[in-house]
Scaffold this active site. Structure first.
Site, PDB file in Angstrom:
ATOM      1  N   LYS A 116       0.835  -1.204   0.000  1.00 19.30           N
ATOM      2  CA  LYS A 116       0.000   0.000   0.000  1.00 19.30           C
ATOM      3  C   LYS A 116       0.871   1.255   0.000  1.00 19.30           C
ATOM      4  CE  LYS A 116      -3.850  -2.006   2.634  1.00 19.30           C
ATOM      5  NZ  LYS A 116      -4.517  -2.069   3.944  1.00 19.30           N
ATOM      6  N   GLN A 139      -5.151  -1.206   9.957  1.00 18.06           N
ATOM      7  CA  GLN A 139      -4.900  -2.503   9.347  1.00 18.06           C
ATOM      8  C   GLN A 139      -5.422  -3.626  10.244  1.00 18.06           C
ATOM      9  OE1 GLN A 139      -3.616  -3.137   6.293  1.00 18.06           O
ATOM     10  NE2 GLN A 139      -3.974  -5.304   6.652  1.00 18.06           N
ATOM     11  N   ASP A 147     -11.200   3.043   4.306  1.00 16.89           N
ATOM     12  CA  ASP A 147     -11.562   1.630   4.225  1.00 16.89           C
ATOM     13  C   ASP A 147     -13.060   1.462   3.998  1.00 16.89           C
ATOM     14  OD1 ASP A 147      -9.747  -0.437   4.161  1.00 16.89           O
ATOM     15  OD2 ASP A 147      -9.430  -0.503   6.312  1.00 16.89           O
TER      16      ASP A 147
END
Length: 282
Positions: free
Chosen positions: A50, A94, A117
């Protein structure tokens, strides 16, 4: 029949290039912060990918790596600091988190406007209501693949195999919003192979290696394999038995190189949109 391979890696590369052009025209760099807790190996690889993709596209990207013994209160304090930071446009916590930290508490702590997200309850509610908001990256990536492949969605029968909050449920909402007739199938579904065989579009997101076999799909179906599973011999496979299903399907995504790259590309897309919503485009 030999299925057309839907190359998510190439589609993602093209999307990242377009995003980089848009970022280059901005008077600022969109700020993305990934918060990682502990040393989960898979998370480490994913976070590095990422960060690499974000920096290559001109984003102000950084990872905040907290030790495994971090408490829930300490994590929430870190998130609060990022919420208040004017140069941070997108925050991603995460997963998975250590067992002592409630995932739902961490997700709910993120400012919905920075929730790239798309997991915050407010953004989930907006999606369910058909209102604009930040959408989970993997389902958004699937929709992008379908669009690039020219798949006609209106009126199509779509079956989503899996009902997670991260993929299955938002995937169904997006397909419904595109005028598909949607069925969510799962481990308690009666005659699961039969339900899958009814699909014009099958999205497999159940987390079981090679569960979907050739006799689960109808000829010509479009198969999107969201799963990524590592076998004991080290091979990465999806939730679909690729070789045998590709002999029946009309189109299929590979694993790796299918949905995975799109997830990262759509994270960058969400971050750019969050940045423009907060700071404007000029």
């Amino acid at each position: 029949m030999t299925a057309r391979i839907l190359d998510g890696k190439a589609i993602a590369a093209a999307l990242r290039a377009r995003l980089a052009e848009r970022v280059a025209a901005l008077p600022y760099s969109p700020g993305l912060r990934v918060v990682r807790v502990g040393e989960d190996p898979a998370s480490g690889v994913y976070v590095r990918n990422k960060d690499k993709a974000a920096k290559a596209a001109g984003y102000d990207s950084a990872t905040i790596h907290l030790p495994a013994e971090t408490t829930e209160a300490e994590l929430l304090a870190t998130i609060a600091t990022l919420n208040a930071d004017p140069v941070v446009d997108g925050i991603l916590v995460q997963l998975p988190l250590p067992p002592r930290i409630r995932t739902e508490a961490a997700i709910a702590a993120v400012d919905p406007a920075k929730d790239v997200d798309g997991f915050h309850p407010l953004n989930a509610g907006r999606l369910a209501a058909g209102q604009p908001g930040l959408v989970p990256c993997t389902p958004r990536g699937v929709m992008h693949i379908l669009a690039e492949a020219g798949v006609v969605l209106r009126g199509a029968r779509a079956v989503v195999l899996g009902r997670s909050q991260i993929v299955g449920r938002p995937m169904a909402q997006l397909l419904l919003g595109a005028d598909c007739t949607v069925t969510i199938a799962h481990s308690r579904t009666r005659d699961l192979p039969g339900e899958c065989r009814r699909a014009d579009i099958l999205v497999a997101a159940v987390g079981r290696p090679e569960m979907v076999r050739a006799d689960w799909v109808a000829p010509g179906v479009v198969v999107i394999d969201v799963g990524i599973n590592r076998l004991p011999d080290g091979r990465l496979v999806g939730d679909v038995a690729f070789g045998e299903v590709a002999a029946v399907a009309g189109a299929i995504t590979p694993v790796p190189g299918g949905v995975g790259p799109m997830t990262i590309a759509c994270l960058l897309q969400n971050t750019l949109e969050a940045a423009i919503a907060r700071r404007g485009a000029a």
